[in-house]
Scaffold this motif. Sequence first.
Motif, PDB file in Angstrom:
ATOM      1  N   ASP A   1       0.835  -1.206   0.000  1.00 41.09           N
ATOM      2  CA  ASP A   1       0.000   0.000   0.000  1.00 41.09           C
ATOM      3  C   ASP A   1       0.868   1.253   0.000  1.00 41.09           C
ATOM      4  OD1 ASP A   1      -2.328  -1.486  -0.033  1.00 41.09           O
ATOM      5  OD2 ASP A   1      -2.695  -1.270   2.127  1.00 41.09           O
ATOM      6  N   TYR A   2       1.944   1.229   0.768  1.00 40.89           N
ATOM      7  CA  TYR A   2       2.874   2.354   0.809  1.00 40.89           C
ATOM      8  C   TYR A   2       3.462   2.596  -0.585  1.00 40.89           C
ATOM      9  CZ  TYR A   2       7.026   5.096   1.633  1.00 40.89           C
ATOM     10  OH  TYR A   2       8.000   6.067   1.553  1.00 40.89           O
TER      11      TYR A   2
ATOM     12  N   ARG B   1       2.244   1.658  -3.514  1.00 40.16           N
ATOM     13  CA  ARG B   1       1.178   2.114  -4.419  1.00 40.16           C
ATOM     14  C   ARG B   1       0.886   3.603  -4.225  1.00 40.16           C
ATOM     15  NH1 ARG B   1      -1.404  -2.911  -2.570  1.00 40.16           N
ATOM     16  NH2 ARG B   1      -0.955  -4.478  -4.147  1.00 40.16           N
ATOM     17  N   THR B   2       0.826   4.023  -2.973  1.00 41.99           N
ATOM     18  CA  THR B   2       0.582   5.435  -2.669  1.00 41.99           C
ATOM     19  C   THR B   2       1.728   6.301  -3.173  1.00 41.99           C
ATOM     20  OG1 THR B   2      -0.731   4.843  -0.728  1.00 41.99           O
ATOM     21  CG2 THR B   2       0.152   7.087  -0.796  1.00 41.99           C
TER      22      THR B   2
ATOM     23  N   LYS C   1       1.389   6.622  -6.914  1.00 48.30           N
ATOM     24  CA  LYS C   1       0.244   7.472  -7.252  1.00 48.30           C
ATOM     25  C   LYS C   1       0.597   8.950  -7.011  1.00 48.30           C
ATOM     26  CE  LYS C   1      -4.634   8.076  -6.198  1.00 48.30           C
ATOM     27  NZ  LYS C   1      -5.747   7.622  -5.378  1.00 48.30           N
ATOM     28  N   GLU C   2       1.256   9.250  -5.887  1.00 47.39           N
ATOM     29  CA  GLU C   2       1.640  10.621  -5.573  1.00 47.39           C
ATOM     30  C   GLU C   2       2.624  11.172  -6.605  1.00 47.39           C
ATOM     31  OE1 GLU C   2       3.125  10.475  -1.590  1.00 47.39           O
ATOM     32  OE2 GLU C   2       1.112  10.361  -0.715  1.00 47.39           O
TER      33      GLU C   2
END
Length: 109
Positions: free
Chosen positions: A97-98, A100-101, A104-105
């Motif tokens: 998740d980290y 992926r974030t 995305k950022e």
Amino acid sequence: DLLVIENVGNLVCPATFDLGEHERIVLVSVPEGPDKPAKYPKAFTSSQVFLITKTDLLPYFDFPVPEARREALDLNPALRVMDFSSTTGDGFDAWLDYLRTLIKEKKTA
């Protein structure tokens, strides 16, 4: 979307040089021991994430996670500390998740 530059060796050299990375992540595996923040402080002060790996081996090694976490955070209070085991999968979703974030950022920046 993601380029990983891995250092194979000690934690001194990569902490000294800027490679143009957006994030610096220092990994320490349980078998390596918890002394890395004290031994390689620059690696921790120049990183955004401290990732403790191979946590499935904690029953077999003297690696006090709270102590290693505290020492790392004493060096860099902004450091994000995570841990996971590839064997059991514990903590792996948070790590993914980290990432992926992060991707995305960077795409929206």
